[in-house]
Design a protein around this motif. Sequence first.
Motif, PDB file in Angstrom:
ATOM      1  N   ASN A 155       0.861  -1.184   0.000  1.00  0.00           N
ATOM      2  CA  ASN A 155       0.000   0.000   0.000  1.00  0.00           C
ATOM      3  C   ASN A 155       0.896   1.233   0.000  1.00  0.00           C
ATOM      4  OD1 ASN A 155      -2.575  -1.347   0.203  1.00  0.00           O
ATOM      5  ND2 ASN A 155      -2.026  -1.849   2.305  1.00  0.00           N
ATOM      6  N   PHE A 156       0.729   2.071  -1.024  1.00  0.00           N
ATOM      7  CA  PHE A 156       1.562   3.257  -1.205  1.00  0.00           C
ATOM      8  C   PHE A 156       0.660   4.483  -1.102  1.00  0.00           C
ATOM      9  CE2 PHE A 156       3.840   6.206  -4.216  1.00  0.00           C
ATOM     10  CZ  PHE A 156       4.982   6.375  -3.447  1.00  0.00           C
ATOM     11  N   ALA A 157       0.631   5.102   0.099  1.00  0.00           N
ATOM     12  CA  ALA A 157      -0.201   6.288   0.318  1.00  0.00           C
ATOM     13  C   ALA A 157       0.572   7.490  -0.205  1.00  0.00           C
ATOM     14  CB  ALA A 157      -0.529   6.436   1.797  1.00  0.00           C
ATOM     15  N   ASN A 158       0.321   7.840  -1.465  1.00  0.00           N
ATOM     16  CA  ASN A 158       1.184   8.776  -2.163  1.00  0.00           C
ATOM     17  C   ASN A 158       0.638  10.202  -2.182  1.00  0.00           C
ATOM     18  OD1 ASN A 158      -0.774   7.315  -3.754  1.00  0.00           O
ATOM     19  ND2 ASN A 158      -0.079   8.480  -5.523  1.00  0.00           N
ATOM     20  N   LYS A 159       1.568  11.139  -2.278  1.00  0.00           N
ATOM     21  CA  LYS A 159       1.216  12.532  -2.525  1.00  0.00           C
ATOM     22  C   LYS A 159       0.701  12.657  -3.960  1.00  0.00           C
ATOM     23  CE  LYS A 159       2.695  14.426   1.373  1.00  0.00           C
ATOM     24  NZ  LYS A 159       1.849  15.249   2.265  1.00  0.00           N
ATOM     25  N   PRO A 160      -0.087  13.688  -4.268  1.00  0.00           N
ATOM     26  CA  PRO A 160      -0.596  13.850  -5.640  1.00  0.00           C
ATOM     27  C   PRO A 160       0.543  13.852  -6.657  1.00  0.00           C
ATOM     28  CG  PRO A 160      -1.718  15.356  -4.162  1.00  0.00           C
ATOM     29  CD  PRO A 160      -0.614  14.717  -3.359  1.00  0.00           C
ATOM     30  N   GLY A 161       0.365  13.057  -7.705  1.00  0.00           N
ATOM     31  CA  GLY A 161       1.366  12.998  -8.761  1.00  0.00           C
ATOM     32  C   GLY A 161       2.320  11.828  -8.644  1.00  0.00           C
ATOM     33  N   TRP A 162       2.414  11.226  -7.455  1.00  0.00           N
ATOM     34  CA  TRP A 162       3.295  10.075  -7.275  1.00  0.00           C
ATOM     35  C   TRP A 162       2.529   8.790  -7.563  1.00  0.00           C
ATOM     36  CZ3 TRP A 162       8.452  10.249  -6.344  1.00  0.00           C
ATOM     37  CH2 TRP A 162       8.989  11.486  -5.954  1.00  0.00           C
ATOM     38  N   VAL A 163       3.186   7.837  -8.211  1.00  0.00           N
ATOM     39  CA  VAL A 163       2.544   6.566  -8.538  1.00  0.00           C
ATOM     40  C   VAL A 163       3.473   5.412  -8.162  1.00  0.00           C
ATOM     41  CG1 VAL A 163       1.134   7.479 -10.405  1.00  0.00           C
ATOM     42  CG2 VAL A 163       3.430   6.621 -10.904  1.00  0.00           C
ATOM     43  N   LEU A 164       2.864   4.287  -7.852  1.00  0.00           N
ATOM     44  CA  LEU A 164       3.597   3.056  -7.569  1.00  0.00           C
ATOM     45  C   LEU A 164       3.885   2.361  -8.895  1.00  0.00           C
ATOM     46  CD1 LEU A 164       4.591   0.926  -5.485  1.00  0.00           C
ATOM     47  CD2 LEU A 164       2.258   0.027  -5.459  1.00  0.00           C
ATOM     48  N   GLU A 165       5.157   2.072  -9.170  1.00  0.00           N
ATOM     49  CA  GLU A 165       5.522   1.461 -10.449  1.00  0.00           C
ATOM     50  C   GLU A 165       5.537  -0.059 -10.389  1.00  0.00           C
ATOM     51  OE1 GLU A 165       9.263   3.371 -11.582  1.00  0.00           O
ATOM     52  OE2 GLU A 165       8.116   4.487 -13.079  1.00  0.00           O
ATOM     53  N   GLN A 166       6.259  -0.630  -9.419  1.00  0.00           N
ATOM     54  CA  GLN A 166       6.313  -2.082  -9.293  1.00  0.00           C
ATOM     55  C   GLN A 166       6.991  -2.448  -7.980  1.00  0.00           C
ATOM     56  OE1 GLN A 166       8.713  -3.514 -12.587  1.00  0.00           O
ATOM     57  NE2 GLN A 166      10.583  -3.447 -11.381  1.00  0.00           N
ATOM     58  N   ALA A 167       6.856  -3.726  -7.617  1.00  0.00           N
ATOM     59  CA  ALA A 167       7.573  -4.281  -6.472  1.00  0.00           C
ATOM     60  C   ALA A 167       8.440  -5.421  -6.983  1.00  0.00           C
ATOM     61  CB  ALA A 167       6.601  -4.786  -5.416  1.00  0.00           C
ATOM     62  N   THR A 168       9.649  -5.511  -6.467  1.00  0.00           N
ATOM     63  CA  THR A 168      10.570  -6.578  -6.861  1.00  0.00           C
ATOM     64  C   THR A 168      10.948  -7.371  -5.623  1.00  0.00           C
ATOM     65  OG1 THR A 168      11.456  -5.198  -8.644  1.00  0.00           O
ATOM     66  CG2 THR A 168      12.749  -7.120  -7.987  1.00  0.00           C
TER      67      THR A 168
END
Length: 264
Positions: A136-149
Amino acid sequence: MPILIITPDSGKAGDKVALQSSGWTPNAQLVYEWPAINFRIDDLRADESGRFDRFISIDPLLKPGTYKVRMYERLKPTNIAEATFTSTNLTPGTKVVTRGNPVYFFNGDQVGPSPAQARKTITWLGNLKSAILVVNFANKPGWVLEQATLNGKNYAPTSHNNISAEVKDALINGDNTLTIHYATPFLTPHLGDRNTLTAYIIPDVETIAGLSGIVSDMPSLDLLVKDIDKRLANATIPTIIILVAIAIISVAIAAIFGKVGGFL
Protein backbone atom coordinates in the motif's frame (compact mmCIF):
# COMPACT_ATOMS: atom_id res chain seq x y z
CA MET A 1 -26.82 -52.98 33.53
CA PRO A 2 -23.33 -51.44 33.02
CA ILE A 3 -22.97 -48.00 31.48
CA LEU A 4 -20.01 -46.37 29.67
CA ILE A 5 -19.63 -42.60 29.21
CA ILE A 6 -16.85 -40.90 27.19
CA THR A 7 -16.26 -37.21 27.97
CA PRO A 8 -15.90 -35.37 25.68
CA ASP A 9 -17.26 -37.66 22.98
CA SER A 10 -15.11 -36.14 20.20
CA GLY A 11 -11.53 -34.91 19.87
CA LYS A 12 -8.28 -34.81 17.92
CA ALA A 13 -4.75 -36.15 18.27
CA GLY A 14 -3.32 -35.72 21.75
CA ASP A 15 -6.62 -34.77 23.41
CA LYS A 16 -7.33 -36.42 26.75
CA VAL A 17 -10.79 -37.91 27.25
CA ALA A 18 -12.34 -39.57 30.28
CA LEU A 19 -13.77 -43.10 30.29
CA GLN A 20 -16.33 -43.49 33.10
CA SER A 21 -18.15 -46.77 33.63
CA SER A 22 -20.18 -48.37 36.40
CA GLY A 23 -22.55 -51.26 37.05
CA TRP A 24 -19.91 -53.99 36.79
CA THR A 25 -19.57 -57.01 39.04
CA PRO A 26 -17.24 -55.91 41.87
CA ASN A 27 -13.59 -56.60 40.99
CA ALA A 28 -14.58 -58.06 37.60
CA GLN A 29 -11.92 -58.37 34.90
CA LEU A 30 -12.90 -56.08 32.01
CA VAL A 31 -12.23 -56.01 28.28
CA TYR A 32 -12.00 -52.61 26.53
CA GLU A 33 -12.04 -52.47 22.72
CA TRP A 34 -12.55 -50.41 19.57
CA PRO A 35 -13.78 -53.11 17.14
CA ALA A 36 -13.36 -51.04 13.93
CA ILE A 37 -9.60 -50.68 14.42
CA ASN A 38 -8.96 -54.02 16.16
CA PHE A 39 -7.82 -52.31 19.35
CA ARG A 40 -8.29 -54.34 22.53
CA ILE A 41 -7.13 -54.35 26.17
CA ASP A 42 -8.28 -57.32 28.24
CA ASP A 43 -6.57 -56.92 31.62
CA LEU A 44 -8.58 -54.08 33.18
CA ARG A 45 -10.43 -54.52 36.44
CA ALA A 46 -13.42 -52.88 38.10
CA ASP A 47 -13.09 -51.68 41.68
CA GLU A 48 -14.99 -52.99 44.69
CA SER A 49 -17.98 -50.79 43.88
CA GLY A 50 -18.15 -52.01 40.27
CA ARG A 51 -16.68 -48.81 38.75
CA PHE A 52 -13.87 -48.30 36.27
CA ASP A 53 -12.58 -44.82 35.34
CA ARG A 54 -9.56 -43.84 33.24
CA PHE A 55 -8.17 -41.00 31.08
CA ILE A 56 -6.94 -41.86 27.58
CA SER A 57 -5.15 -39.85 24.85
CA ILE A 58 -6.32 -39.84 21.23
CA ASP A 59 -3.85 -41.54 18.91
CA PRO A 60 -2.49 -39.35 16.05
CA LEU A 61 -3.12 -42.21 13.60
CA LEU A 62 -6.83 -42.52 14.40
CA LYS A 63 -8.60 -41.60 11.16
CA PRO A 64 -11.53 -39.16 11.15
CA GLY A 65 -14.90 -40.73 11.82
CA THR A 66 -17.26 -42.01 14.51
CA TYR A 67 -16.24 -45.19 16.33
CA LYS A 68 -18.04 -47.63 18.61
CA VAL A 69 -16.27 -48.19 21.94
CA ARG A 70 -17.17 -51.27 23.93
CA MET A 71 -16.49 -52.72 27.39
CA TYR A 72 -17.62 -56.05 28.82
CA GLU A 73 -16.78 -58.50 31.58
CA ARG A 74 -14.33 -61.16 30.49
CA LEU A 75 -16.08 -63.95 32.39
CA LYS A 76 -19.56 -62.66 31.57
CA PRO A 77 -19.50 -61.19 28.01
CA THR A 78 -23.22 -60.44 28.07
CA ASN A 79 -22.53 -57.83 30.76
CA ILE A 80 -21.64 -55.14 28.21
CA ALA A 81 -21.66 -51.34 27.81
CA GLU A 82 -21.13 -49.28 24.63
CA ALA A 83 -20.53 -45.66 23.66
CA THR A 84 -19.34 -43.75 20.60
CA PHE A 85 -16.41 -41.41 19.99
CA THR A 86 -15.86 -39.09 17.00
CA SER A 87 -12.28 -38.50 15.84
CA THR A 88 -11.57 -35.10 14.29
CA ASN A 89 -7.96 -36.02 13.44
CA LEU A 90 -6.50 -35.19 10.06
CA THR A 91 -5.95 -38.24 7.89
CA PRO A 92 -2.21 -39.10 8.09
CA GLY A 93 -0.39 -37.32 5.28
CA THR A 94 -3.10 -34.69 4.79
CA LYS A 95 -1.82 -31.16 4.20
CA VAL A 96 -3.84 -28.12 5.22
CA VAL A 97 -2.84 -24.61 4.16
CA THR A 98 -3.87 -21.68 6.33
CA ARG A 99 -2.86 -18.02 6.41
CA GLY A 100 -0.27 -16.93 8.94
CA ASN A 101 0.28 -13.53 10.54
CA PRO A 102 1.53 -10.69 8.30
CA VAL A 103 5.32 -10.28 8.16
CA TYR A 104 6.22 -6.64 7.48
CA PHE A 105 8.94 -5.24 5.25
CA PHE A 106 7.59 -1.68 5.65
CA ASN A 107 5.02 -0.70 8.26
CA GLY A 108 3.78 2.82 7.62
CA ASP A 109 7.31 3.99 6.77
CA GLN A 110 7.88 7.46 5.34
CA VAL A 111 9.81 7.44 2.07
CA GLY A 112 11.06 10.50 0.25
CA PRO A 113 11.32 11.52 -3.39
CA SER A 114 15.02 10.75 -3.76
CA PRO A 115 15.86 8.01 -4.43
CA ALA A 116 12.49 7.00 -5.88
CA GLN A 117 12.65 3.52 -4.41
CA ALA A 118 12.68 1.89 -1.01
CA ARG A 119 14.41 -1.37 -0.18
CA LYS A 120 14.36 -3.63 2.84
CA THR A 121 15.43 -7.17 3.59
CA ILE A 122 13.85 -9.50 6.11
CA THR A 123 15.34 -12.81 7.18
CA TRP A 124 13.37 -15.82 8.30
CA LEU A 125 14.23 -19.38 9.18
CA GLY A 126 11.62 -21.86 8.11
CA ASN A 127 10.15 -23.66 5.13
CA LEU A 128 7.88 -21.03 3.61
CA LYS A 129 6.07 -22.35 0.53
CA SER A 130 4.16 -19.32 -0.73
CA ALA A 131 2.53 -16.10 0.42
CA ILE A 132 0.43 -13.13 -0.59
CA LEU A 133 2.40 -9.93 -1.16
CA VAL A 134 0.53 -6.74 -0.21
CA VAL A 135 1.83 -3.22 -0.89
CA ASN A 136 0.00 0.00 0.00
CA PHE A 137 1.56 3.26 -1.21
CA ALA A 138 -0.20 6.29 0.32
CA ASN A 139 1.18 8.78 -2.16
CA LYS A 140 1.22 12.53 -2.53
CA PRO A 141 -0.60 13.85 -5.64
CA GLY A 142 1.37 13.00 -8.76
CA TRP A 143 3.30 10.07 -7.28
CA VAL A 144 2.54 6.57 -8.54
CA LEU A 145 3.60 3.06 -7.57
CA GLU A 146 5.52 1.46 -10.45
CA GLN A 147 6.31 -2.08 -9.29
CA ALA A 148 7.57 -4.28 -6.47
CA THR A 149 10.57 -6.58 -6.86
CA LEU A 150 10.84 -9.51 -4.47
CA ASN A 151 14.11 -11.44 -4.73
CA GLY A 152 14.50 -10.37 -8.36
CA LYS A 153 10.91 -11.14 -9.43
CA ASN A 154 8.73 -8.21 -10.48
CA TYR A 155 5.09 -7.66 -9.52
CA ALA A 156 2.96 -5.03 -11.23
CA PRO A 157 0.54 -2.82 -9.29
CA THR A 158 -3.14 -3.72 -9.27
CA SER A 159 -3.92 0.01 -9.04
CA HIS A 160 -1.87 3.22 -9.01
CA ASN A 161 -0.93 2.71 -5.35
CA ASN A 162 -1.60 -0.94 -4.45
CA ILE A 163 -0.20 -4.39 -5.14
CA SER A 164 -1.80 -7.68 -4.15
CA ALA A 165 -0.16 -10.75 -5.66
CA GLU A 166 0.43 -14.39 -4.81
CA VAL A 167 4.15 -15.10 -4.69
CA LYS A 168 5.48 -18.60 -5.22
CA ASP A 169 9.02 -19.81 -5.82
CA ALA A 170 10.23 -16.30 -4.97
CA LEU A 171 10.78 -16.93 -1.26
CA ILE A 172 13.90 -18.35 0.33
CA ASN A 173 14.98 -19.64 3.71
CA GLY A 174 17.21 -16.67 4.50
CA ASP A 175 17.43 -13.07 3.30
CA ASN A 176 14.40 -11.93 1.28
CA THR A 177 14.73 -8.48 -0.31
CA LEU A 178 11.79 -6.36 -1.40
CA THR A 179 12.30 -3.21 -3.48
CA ILE A 180 9.43 -0.80 -4.09
CA HIS A 181 9.75 1.46 -7.15
CA TYR A 182 7.72 4.66 -7.37
CA ALA A 183 7.88 7.77 -9.57
CA THR A 184 6.30 11.11 -10.42
CA PRO A 185 5.63 12.63 -13.84
CA PHE A 186 6.99 15.95 -12.55
CA LEU A 187 10.57 16.75 -13.55
CA THR A 188 11.29 18.48 -10.24
CA PRO A 189 9.24 16.89 -7.45
CA HIS A 190 8.71 18.91 -4.31
CA LEU A 191 11.52 18.09 -1.89
CA GLY A 192 9.09 18.02 1.01
CA ASP A 193 6.97 15.21 -0.43
CA ARG A 194 6.84 12.20 1.88
CA ASN A 195 4.94 9.06 0.93
CA THR A 196 3.72 6.42 3.37
CA LEU A 197 4.63 2.85 2.49
CA THR A 198 3.24 -0.36 3.97
CA ALA A 199 4.38 -3.69 2.53
CA TYR A 200 4.08 -7.17 3.96
CA ILE A 201 3.58 -10.83 3.12
CA ILE A 202 0.85 -13.08 4.49
CA PRO A 203 2.47 -16.54 4.59
CA ASP A 204 0.86 -19.86 3.82
CA VAL A 205 1.43 -22.13 6.81
CA GLU A 206 1.31 -25.80 5.86
CA THR A 207 0.43 -28.36 8.52
CA ILE A 208 0.94 -32.08 8.09
CA ALA A 209 -0.64 -34.89 10.09
CA GLY A 210 1.86 -37.70 10.45
CA LEU A 211 3.25 -40.28 12.83
CA SER A 212 4.39 -37.63 15.28
CA GLY A 213 1.09 -35.76 15.23
CA ILE A 214 0.48 -32.36 13.69
CA VAL A 215 3.58 -30.33 12.90
CA SER A 216 4.04 -26.97 11.22
CA ASP A 217 6.41 -26.38 8.32
CA MET A 218 6.91 -22.79 9.41
CA PRO A 219 6.35 -22.05 13.10
CA SER A 220 5.77 -18.33 13.60
CA LEU A 221 8.42 -18.29 16.34
CA ASP A 222 11.04 -19.14 13.70
CA LEU A 223 10.54 -15.80 11.97
CA LEU A 224 13.52 -13.51 12.45
CA VAL A 225 13.02 -10.03 11.03
CA LYS A 226 15.80 -7.53 10.53
CA ASP A 227 16.06 -4.20 8.73
CA ILE A 228 19.32 -3.75 6.79
CA ASP A 229 18.54 -0.38 5.22
CA LYS A 230 21.38 2.11 5.24
CA ARG A 231 20.78 5.19 7.33
CA LEU A 232 20.67 7.52 4.31
CA ALA A 233 18.94 5.14 1.87
CA ASN A 234 15.73 7.16 1.76
CA ALA A 235 16.98 10.52 3.04
CA THR A 236 16.03 13.67 1.16
CA ILE A 237 18.64 16.19 -0.06
CA PRO A 238 17.91 18.68 2.79
CA THR A 239 18.37 15.87 5.31
CA ILE A 240 21.75 14.95 3.81
CA ILE A 241 22.88 18.61 3.92
CA ILE A 242 21.92 18.86 7.61
CA LEU A 243 23.78 15.65 8.49
CA VAL A 244 26.91 16.81 6.64
CA ALA A 245 26.77 20.17 8.46
CA ILE A 246 26.52 18.38 11.82
CA ALA A 247 29.54 16.28 10.89
CA ILE A 248 31.63 19.37 10.04
CA ILE A 249 30.64 21.11 13.28
CA SER A 250 31.49 17.97 15.29
CA VAL A 251 34.98 17.78 13.77
CA ALA A 252 35.56 21.51 14.40
CA ILE A 253 34.57 21.21 18.07
CA ALA A 254 36.82 18.19 18.50
CA ALA A 255 39.75 20.10 16.95
CA ILE A 256 39.23 23.02 19.35
CA PHE A 257 39.58 20.69 22.32
CA GLY A 258 42.57 18.94 20.77
CA LYS A 259 40.76 15.75 20.02
CA VAL A 260 39.97 13.97 16.82
CA GLY A 261 36.36 12.93 16.92
CA GLY A 262 34.48 10.43 14.85
CA PHE A 263 30.99 10.73 13.45
CA LEU A 264 28.52 7.89 12.97
